[in-house]
Write an enzyme that holds these catalytic residues in place. Structure first.
Site, PDB file in Angstrom:
ATOM      1  N   GLU A 154       8.391 -44.903  71.570  1.00 54.08           N
ATOM      2  CA  GLU A 154       8.915 -44.426  70.289  1.00 54.08           C
ATOM      3  C   GLU A 154      10.240 -43.688  70.438  1.00 54.08           C
ATOM      4  O   GLU A 154      10.787 -43.182  69.467  1.00 54.08           O
ATOM      5  CB  GLU A 154       7.889 -43.508  69.602  1.00 54.08           C
ATOM      6  CG  GLU A 154       6.505 -44.128  69.432  1.00 54.08           C
ATOM      7  CD  GLU A 154       6.465 -45.325  68.469  1.00 54.08           C
ATOM      8  OE1 GLU A 154       7.536 -45.733  67.967  1.00 54.08           O
ATOM      9  OE2 GLU A 154       5.373 -45.842  68.226  1.00 54.08           O
ATOM     10  N   TYR A 179       0.010 -46.206  62.502  1.00 51.08           N
ATOM     11  CA  TYR A 179       0.056 -46.894  61.206  1.00 51.08           C
ATOM     12  C   TYR A 179       0.754 -48.231  61.349  1.00 51.08           C
ATOM     13  O   TYR A 179       0.870 -48.976  60.393  1.00 51.08           O
ATOM     14  CB  TYR A 179       0.837 -46.029  60.191  1.00 51.08           C
ATOM     15  CG  TYR A 179       2.181 -45.588  60.729  1.00 51.08           C
ATOM     16  CD1 TYR A 179       3.298 -46.422  60.642  1.00 51.08           C
ATOM     17  CD2 TYR A 179       2.325 -44.360  61.376  1.00 51.08           C
ATOM     18  CE1 TYR A 179       4.513 -46.041  61.181  1.00 51.08           C
ATOM     19  CE2 TYR A 179       3.543 -43.977  61.924  1.00 51.08           C
ATOM     20  CZ  TYR A 179       4.628 -44.814  61.816  1.00 51.08           C
ATOM     21  OH  TYR A 179       5.829 -44.439  62.358  1.00 51.08           O
ATOM     22  N   GLY A 180       1.269 -48.525  62.560  1.00 50.98           N
ATOM     23  CA  GLY A 180       2.148 -49.685  62.708  1.00 50.98           C
ATOM     24  C   GLY A 180       1.713 -50.674  63.760  1.00 50.98           C
ATOM     25  O   GLY A 180       0.547 -51.046  63.846  1.00 50.98           O
ATOM     26  N   LEU A 232       1.052 -50.695  66.810  1.00 54.02           N
ATOM     27  CA  LEU A 232       0.110 -50.416  67.909  1.00 54.02           C
ATOM     28  C   LEU A 232      -1.346 -50.529  67.456  1.00 54.02           C
ATOM     29  O   LEU A 232      -2.260 -50.334  68.247  1.00 54.02           O
ATOM     30  CB  LEU A 232       0.353 -49.020  68.501  1.00 54.02           C
ATOM     31  CG  LEU A 232       1.611 -48.882  69.372  1.00 54.02           C
ATOM     32  CD1 LEU A 232       1.758 -47.465  69.896  1.00 54.02           C
ATOM     33  CD2 LEU A 232       1.589 -49.858  70.542  1.00 54.02           C
TER      34      LEU A 232
END
Length: 186
Positions: free
Chosen positions: A108, A25-26, A28
């Site tokens: 992450e 969602y970010g 990447l």
């Protein structure tokens, strides 16, 4: 109901892929700042997707990024594992291998299990994959949901349904160079 245990208890369990799909969602997503660094792990784009349930995707009003493995000072998107708050979140799904997931775990800050030092926790959620129906996909939730939710409660942040490029762009943090990033992720 989700019978797949959403938190992967052990490193061994975490290294066996339960689903080949990864939902991002970010930063990447294709065309976003961190995508290029990990492009070889994101080769199999499957399609756009939206989470089946609403989740709080929080961004601060001011640029702030607390992931020590991310070199950019930007409006970091933080996905909280708090069902029912926020809105369904848009993102992208990629088909991945165990090696790819290991690399994302590194970025992450996920060490496996329900470990307090995890920056993010890898979990499995249902996403609606455009043209393909509902699939189970790996996703990374922040390990500090309370902090992120507090940003919204104190008026320092907000819920969003989609992380956009202008939120992701940011200057390099002090002490980071583009070359150093590549070396760290090799």
């Amino acid at each position: 109901s989700m019978q797949v245990r959403s938190i992967l208890e052990t490193k061994k369990e975490a290294s066996r892929l339960v689903t080949p799909y990864y939902f991002t969602y970010g930063s990447l997503k294709r065309g976003f700042p961190n995508h290029e660094d990990l492009a070889k792990h994101l080769m199999n784009f499957t399609g756009p997707a939206t989470t089946v349930k609403p989740y709080p995707l929080v961004i601060p009003h001011e640029p702030a990024c607390h992931n020590p493995n991310c070199p950019y000072l930007h409006q970091q998107a933080t996905l909280c594992n708090v069902e029912g708050k926020g809105v369904p979140v848009k993102g992208e799904v990629f088909e991945v291998t165990t090696d790819d997931i290991k690399k994302f775990d590194e970025l992450e800050g996920f060490a496996g299990g329900n470990i307090l030092r995890n920056v993010y926790t890898r979990a499995i959620i249902n996403v609606q994959l455009e043209g393909k129906g509902t699939v189970k996909a790996y996703v990374y939730f922040t390990s500090a949901s309370d902090d992120a939710m507090q940003l919204v409660e104190t008026g320092k942040g907000r819920f969003i349904g989609e992380y956009l490029m202008d939120m992701a762009r940011g200057d390099l943090k002090p002490g980071y160079s583009a070359k150093k990033i590549e070396k760290n992720l090799k």
